[in-house]
Structures are given as C-alpha cells and as structure tokens.
Design an enzyme around this catalytic site. Structure first.
Site, PDB file in Angstrom:
ATOM      1  N   GLY A  11       0.934  -1.045  -0.064  1.00 61.87           N
ATOM      2  CA  GLY A  11      -0.038   0.085   0.024  1.00 61.87           C
ATOM      3  C   GLY A  11       0.705   1.223  -0.097  1.00 61.87           C
ATOM      4  O   GLY A  11       1.752   1.561   0.598  1.00 61.87           O
ATOM      5  N   ARG A  21      13.941   9.804  -2.637  1.00 64.78           N
ATOM      6  CA  ARG A  21      14.499  10.992  -2.920  1.00 64.78           C
ATOM      7  C   ARG A  21      15.848  11.056  -2.114  1.00 64.78           C
ATOM      8  O   ARG A  21      16.989  11.077  -2.305  1.00 64.78           O
ATOM      9  CB  ARG A  21      13.875  12.333  -2.760  1.00 64.78           C
ATOM     10  CG  ARG A  21      14.792  13.578  -2.857  1.00 64.78           C
ATOM     11  CD  ARG A  21      13.881  14.830  -2.672  1.00 64.78           C
ATOM     12  NE  ARG A  21      14.600  15.826  -2.614  1.00 64.78           N
ATOM     13  CZ  ARG A  21      14.984  16.290  -1.412  1.00 64.78           C
ATOM     14  NH1 ARG A  21      15.199  15.906  -0.437  1.00 64.78           N
ATOM     15  NH2 ARG A  21      15.861  17.577  -1.507  1.00 64.78           N
ATOM     16  N   ALA A  22      15.521  10.701  -0.799  1.00 67.09           N
ATOM     17  CA  ALA A  22      16.573  10.652   0.210  1.00 67.09           C
ATOM     18  C   ALA A  22      17.660   9.534  -0.049  1.00 67.09           C
ATOM     19  O   ALA A  22      18.773   9.521   0.092  1.00 67.09           O
ATOM     20  CB  ALA A  22      16.130  10.429   1.762  1.00 67.09           C
ATOM     21  N   ARG A  72       1.119  -5.297  -5.746  1.00 68.76           N
ATOM     22  CA  ARG A  72       1.293  -6.523  -5.070  1.00 68.76           C
ATOM     23  C   ARG A  72       1.536  -7.760  -5.947  1.00 68.76           C
ATOM     24  O   ARG A  72       1.042  -7.991  -6.990  1.00 68.76           O
ATOM     25  CB  ARG A  72      -0.108  -6.614  -4.199  1.00 68.76           C
ATOM     26  CG  ARG A  72      -0.215  -5.693  -3.289  1.00 68.76           C
ATOM     27  CD  ARG A  72      -1.398  -5.943  -2.318  1.00 68.76           C
ATOM     28  NE  ARG A  72      -1.108  -5.024  -0.929  1.00 68.76           N
ATOM     29  CZ  ARG A  72      -1.651  -3.805  -0.682  1.00 68.76           C
ATOM     30  NH1 ARG A  72      -2.614  -3.601  -1.481  1.00 68.76           N
ATOM     31  NH2 ARG A  72      -1.609  -3.325   0.476  1.00 68.76           N
ATOM     32  N   SER A  73       2.386  -8.732  -5.425  1.00 71.95           N
ATOM     33  CA  SER A  73       2.685 -10.090  -6.126  1.00 71.95           C
ATOM     34  C   SER A  73       2.630 -11.125  -5.254  1.00 71.95           C
ATOM     35  O   SER A  73       3.256 -11.226  -4.589  1.00 71.95           O
ATOM     36  CB  SER A  73       4.195  -9.820  -6.899  1.00 71.95           C
ATOM     37  OG  SER A  73       4.371 -10.963  -7.276  1.00 71.95           O
ATOM     38  N   ASP A 103       4.468  -4.124   6.357  1.00 72.59           N
ATOM     39  CA  ASP A 103       5.068  -5.614   6.867  1.00 72.59           C
ATOM     40  C   ASP A 103       4.998  -6.709   5.763  1.00 72.59           C
ATOM     41  O   ASP A 103       6.053  -7.488   5.770  1.00 72.59           O
ATOM     42  CB  ASP A 103       4.212  -6.160   8.009  1.00 72.59           C
ATOM     43  CG  ASP A 103       2.835  -6.263   7.705  1.00 72.59           C
ATOM     44  OD1 ASP A 103       2.278  -5.929   6.719  1.00 72.59           O
ATOM     45  OD2 ASP A 103       2.202  -7.157   8.781  1.00 72.59           O
ATOM     46  N   GLY A 104       4.052  -6.629   4.947  1.00 69.23           N
ATOM     47  CA  GLY A 104       4.028  -7.603   3.845  1.00 69.23           C
ATOM     48  C   GLY A 104       5.357  -7.338   2.778  1.00 69.23           C
ATOM     49  O   GLY A 104       6.233  -8.540   2.633  1.00 69.23           O
ATOM     50  N   THR A 125       4.074   3.417   5.405  1.00 68.46           N
ATOM     51  CA  THR A 125       2.485   2.997   5.488  1.00 68.46           C
ATOM     52  C   THR A 125       1.787   3.877   6.550  1.00 68.46           C
ATOM     53  O   THR A 125       2.279   4.341   7.320  1.00 68.46           O
ATOM     54  CB  THR A 125       2.318   1.348   5.972  1.00 68.46           C
ATOM     55  OG1 THR A 125       0.731   1.289   6.350  1.00 68.46           O
ATOM     56  CG2 THR A 125       3.283   1.153   7.418  1.00 68.46           C
ATOM     57  N   ASP A 127      -0.458   3.044   8.163  1.00 66.83           N
ATOM     58  CA  ASP A 127      -1.198   2.546   9.613  1.00 66.83           C
ATOM     59  C   ASP A 127      -0.373   2.397  10.656  1.00 66.83           C
ATOM     60  O   ASP A 127      -1.056   2.255  11.763  1.00 66.83           O
ATOM     61  CB  ASP A 127      -1.385   1.007   8.898  1.00 66.83           C
ATOM     62  CG  ASP A 127      -2.418   1.081   7.764  1.00 66.83           C
ATOM     63  OD1 ASP A 127      -3.105   1.501   7.715  1.00 66.83           O
ATOM     64  OD2 ASP A 127      -2.046   0.148   7.027  1.00 66.83           O
ATOM     65  N   ASP A 129       1.894   0.515  11.584  1.00 65.00           N
ATOM     66  CA  ASP A 129       1.673  -0.936  12.421  1.00 65.00           C
ATOM     67  C   ASP A 129       2.990  -1.629  12.197  1.00 65.00           C
ATOM     68  O   ASP A 129       2.912  -2.957  12.185  1.00 65.00           O
ATOM     69  CB  ASP A 129       0.648  -1.541  11.599  1.00 65.00           C
ATOM     70  CG  ASP A 129       0.681  -1.847  10.254  1.00 65.00           C
ATOM     71  OD1 ASP A 129       1.587  -1.190   9.794  1.00 65.00           O
ATOM     72  OD2 ASP A 129      -0.376  -2.658   9.659  1.00 65.00           O
ATOM     73  N   ARG A 171      -5.984  -0.730   9.085  1.00 59.93           N
ATOM     74  CA  ARG A 171      -5.917  -2.276   9.088  1.00 59.93           C
ATOM     75  C   ARG A 171      -6.193  -2.828  10.639  1.00 59.93           C
ATOM     76  O   ARG A 171      -7.137  -2.408  11.016  1.00 59.93           O
ATOM     77  CB  ARG A 171      -4.604  -2.922   8.479  1.00 59.93           C
ATOM     78  CG  ARG A 171      -4.409  -2.365   7.033  1.00 59.93           C
ATOM     79  CD  ARG A 171      -3.579  -3.306   6.202  1.00 59.93           C
ATOM     80  NE  ARG A 171      -2.174  -3.408   6.869  1.00 59.93           N
ATOM     81  CZ  ARG A 171      -1.398  -4.250   6.310  1.00 59.93           C
ATOM     82  NH1 ARG A 171      -1.705  -5.067   5.261  1.00 59.93           N
ATOM     83  NH2 ARG A 171      -0.247  -4.592   6.882  1.00 59.93           N
ATOM     84  N   GLU A 187     -16.066  11.930  20.673  1.00 58.47           N
ATOM     85  CA  GLU A 187     -16.792  11.301  21.597  1.00 58.47           C
ATOM     86  C   GLU A 187     -16.164   9.900  22.132  1.00 58.47           C
ATOM     87  O   GLU A 187     -16.103   9.618  23.432  1.00 58.47           O
ATOM     88  CB  GLU A 187     -18.382  11.520  21.731  1.00 58.47           C
ATOM     89  CG  GLU A 187     -18.993  12.608  22.285  1.00 58.47           C
ATOM     90  CD  GLU A 187     -18.634  13.809  21.344  1.00 58.47           C
ATOM     91  OE1 GLU A 187     -18.327  13.506  20.062  1.00 58.47           O
ATOM     92  OE2 GLU A 187     -18.267  14.963  21.641  1.00 58.47           O
ATOM     93  N   ARG A 211     -27.519  16.371  28.343  1.00 53.38           N
ATOM     94  CA  ARG A 211     -26.853  17.565  28.903  1.00 53.38           C
ATOM     95  C   ARG A 211     -26.720  18.823  27.799  1.00 53.38           C
ATOM     96  O   ARG A 211     -26.154  19.688  28.133  1.00 53.38           O
ATOM     97  CB  ARG A 211     -25.416  17.097  29.263  1.00 53.38           C
ATOM     98  CG  ARG A 211     -25.164  16.418  30.732  1.00 53.38           C
ATOM     99  CD  ARG A 211     -23.773  16.552  31.040  1.00 53.38           C
ATOM    100  NE  ARG A 211     -22.625  16.867  30.158  1.00 53.38           N
ATOM    101  CZ  ARG A 211     -21.739  15.932  29.525  1.00 53.38           C
ATOM    102  NH1 ARG A 211     -21.893  14.846  29.773  1.00 53.38           N
ATOM    103  NH2 ARG A 211     -20.890  16.467  28.556  1.00 53.38           N
ATOM    104  N   GLU A 222     -11.039   0.455  10.975  1.00 48.39           N
ATOM    105  CA  GLU A 222     -11.478  -0.394  10.259  1.00 48.39           C
ATOM    106  C   GLU A 222     -11.418  -1.958  10.773  1.00 48.39           C
ATOM    107  O   GLU A 222     -12.128  -2.634  10.277  1.00 48.39           O
ATOM    108  CB  GLU A 222     -11.275  -0.209   8.502  1.00 48.39           C
ATOM    109  CG  GLU A 222      -9.438  -0.666   8.715  1.00 48.39           C
ATOM    110  CD  GLU A 222      -8.863  -0.310   7.214  1.00 48.39           C
ATOM    111  OE1 GLU A 222      -9.726  -0.445   6.324  1.00 48.39           O
ATOM    112  OE2 GLU A 222      -7.692  -0.738   7.340  1.00 48.39           O
TER     113      GLU A 222
END
Ligand code: ADP
Length: 319
Positions: A11, A21-22, A72-73, A103-104, A125, A127, A129, A171, A187, A211, A222
């Site tokens: 993703g 670039r870096a 993705r492969s 992570d993939g 990513t 996420d 994660d 994810r 909330e 109130r 999600e």
C-alpha cells in the site's frame, strides 16, 4: 557497495517519494549508483529497473503516492519468484536493496536477505503498524487528512444535531483512529486493541444529549467493524439521527506533512548508510526521535503496540 536499488511496495503512503529522494541523493552523495525498481516486487521479477540520477528525484519531495509505483505480487511469495528477483538484481550489478513499504514488503525483504541478497526495510505505510519504529512514513499525513475531515463533519453535525460515525483506515492497528480521535475531540473511539460495550456507548451518547450536546462523533477503526453496520446498530439503540462517513482511500493520498518528509528523509538516508556499512537484513525506525535499526526478522516478530495510555486519556477528555 557501488550500486544499490530502491523499490516501493504494498500500500502506498504519502512520504514514500521523499524517502526515495533521500535514498537516491544520499547514495549519490557517497558515490554509490542507484537503480529504481518500478512496480514493487512485480517489477523486480520482470526487470523493470532503471538508473536514477540526482535529477530523477527532483520536485517529488512534496508529492503523495510513489514515483516508483507500487504493486502486490503473489508470485514473489514463492522461492522461485524471489530467485527471479535476485537474478534481475545480479544482472544489473545491484548489490543491496532498500525496500520502502509495510509489513508484507518487509517479509519480501527478509526473504531476499535470507537468500543472500542484503535488503534494508524502511517503514512506509499510513497504518503505523510496523514494529521497530514509533512512527511510519505517511501516518502523520493520514492523521491530518482524517482530522481535516472530522473538523468538517463536526460543522455539519452541529448544525443538524446529528451523531456521526467516521470509519478510518489502519488495518489491524488502532493508531489512526486513536490519534485522530484524540486530536479531533471525538466522543468515542473504537480500536481493535480494546473491547467495547455497545450499551455503554449508547448510554453515554444519551447522557451527553440530555446535557445539551449538539452532536457526537464516533471514530471506528476499520479493524474493529464496518462503520455502516455500527451506525445502523447505534441508530436502533439511541434513535438519534445517525450518519456514517467512510473516509476510504483519500487517507492514503495528499502532499506529505513536514513531519513525514523529515521522517522519510532521515529513514531513507539511514537505510543507505547501513547498506554502505555492509549491514543488510536490517529494518530502520525512529524511537524517541533517535534513528534505530533492528534485524528485519526480529523486527517482524516484535508486537506492534498502540498507546493504551493515550486511549485512556481520550476517554477521560471526552466525558
Ligand atoms: P504492505 O507492504 O503494505 O504490508 P502487502 O502485505 O500487500 O503490503 O505486501 C506487499 C508485497 O510484499 C506482496 O504483494 C508480496 O509480493 C510481498 N510479500 C508479502 N508477504 C511476503 C512473504 N511472506 N514472502 C515474500 N514476499 C512477501
């Protein structure tokens, strides 16, 4: 090491371009040639590889997406696929590879390293994660996109005295929901790392309404459930005018924030340093604003932890 490669995989996330670039600039600064692998591991297997110059990465630091494209492969998950990739790398005289992704993508980098081809993982990513780093490239930008959306939804929620359920990405991790919920004054925040009680949520909303609260905003990660389903259930329980907004892929786009550009620049450059030092099989990250690196295999087995202290704080501040 005289020649390295760089690819983006899985993703996409805002700031991947700044990381590419870096990598390119840092390598050339050290007289190391850089080749871009286009289309992630798919492009690696088919040899979609081109030399990058200083100018190849001009004018991209502020752009979302990735100039190297991503893919993705399934084939790359096999030993044969990985061998095809290594053959292409050898053919181009590339001696080390920087893999920017989630992570993939790290698993792919780990597989190549185990087969003798040194790779360094850079966490890209939205996420947040990836173990072995407190922040991933793209998280801050996604967060700001979500907050922008929450602020806008809040305006209309107030005018119509509505309850809004906003489903965000992440994810299996609750980081986007938690940080955006805290920053957006939601909330209620639902994250996959913590259980929730539907009756309690409905009761709190009703009390807030009594109130005189004009609106309620509920952030659903999600990884917890579908925002649409949650909204339906909540409406049945409270009878409040409830609307659902699923933010979707807009969270993956946009110009990276300053924080993401700086993070991407630091991590991308560090990955190159490690390859130059002859250290393959590492994953770079940031902890307490210091650059760190871990064995990529070890990094993958470390648990990702959402900040539960922050989760508690969000509850205390939204009474
Ligand atoms: P992300 O990197 O964002 O988590 P994916 O999970 O889709 O995205 O992984 C990106 C790609 O990495 C996959 O399409 C696949 O080619 C490669 N990959 C994923 N898991 C493995 C694995 N166990 N071994 C080798 N390659 C893998």
């Amino acid at each position: 090491m005289k020649r390295i490669g760089v690819l983006t995989s899985g993703g996409d996330s805002p700031g991947m371009n700044a990381a590419v670039r870096a990598v390119v600039r840092k390598a050339i600064y050290h007289n190391v040639e850089v080749y871009g692998v286009y289309g992630g591991y798919s492009g690696l297997m088919t040899g979609n590889i081109k030399k990058l110059e200083l100018g190849s990465v001009g004018d991209i630091i502020h752009r979302g997406g990735t100039m190297l494209y991503s893919a993705r492969s399934e084939e790359f998950k096999t030993k044969e696929g990985q061998q095809r990739g290594i053959e292409q790398l050898n053919k181009h005289g590339i001696e080390g590879l920087v893999v920017i992704g989630g992570d993939g993508s790290y698993r792919g980098a780990k597989a190549l390293t185990e087969q003798g081809f040194p790779c360094v993982g850079v966490p890209g990513t939205i996420d947040n994660d990836i173990p072995g780093t407190e922040f991933t490239i793209g998280f801050d930008t996604a967060l700001n996109t979500v907050i922008d959306a929450i602020d806008k939804i809040r305006d209309t929620a107030t005018s119509h005295e509505r309850t809004f359920v906003i489903e965000v990405m992440g994810r299996d991790a609750g980081d986007i929901a938690l940080w955006a919920g805290l920053a957006g004054g939601a909330e209620t925040i639902l994250i996959p790392e913590e259980n929730y009680d539907m009756n309690q949520i409905a009761e709190r909303l009703k009390k807030g309404h009594e109130r005189g609260k004009k609106h309620s905003i509920i952030i659903v990660a999600e990884g917890v459930c579908s925002g649409v389903e949650f909204g339906k259930q909540l409406k049945e329980m409270t009878n409040f005018d409830t609307r659902v907004s699923v933010l979707g892929h807009m969270q993956r786009g946009g110009s990276p924030t300053a924080a993401d550009r700086v993070l991407a620049s630091r991590l991308g450059a560090r990955a190159v340093e490690l390859l130059i030092e002859g250290k393959g099989g590492r994953a770079v990250g940031i902890e307490r604003n210091e650059l760190v690196d871990y064995d990529i295999i070890q990094a993958l087995s470390m648990p990702h932890k959402v900040d539960l202290g922050m989760y508690q704080l969000s509850k205390e501040l939204s009474i």
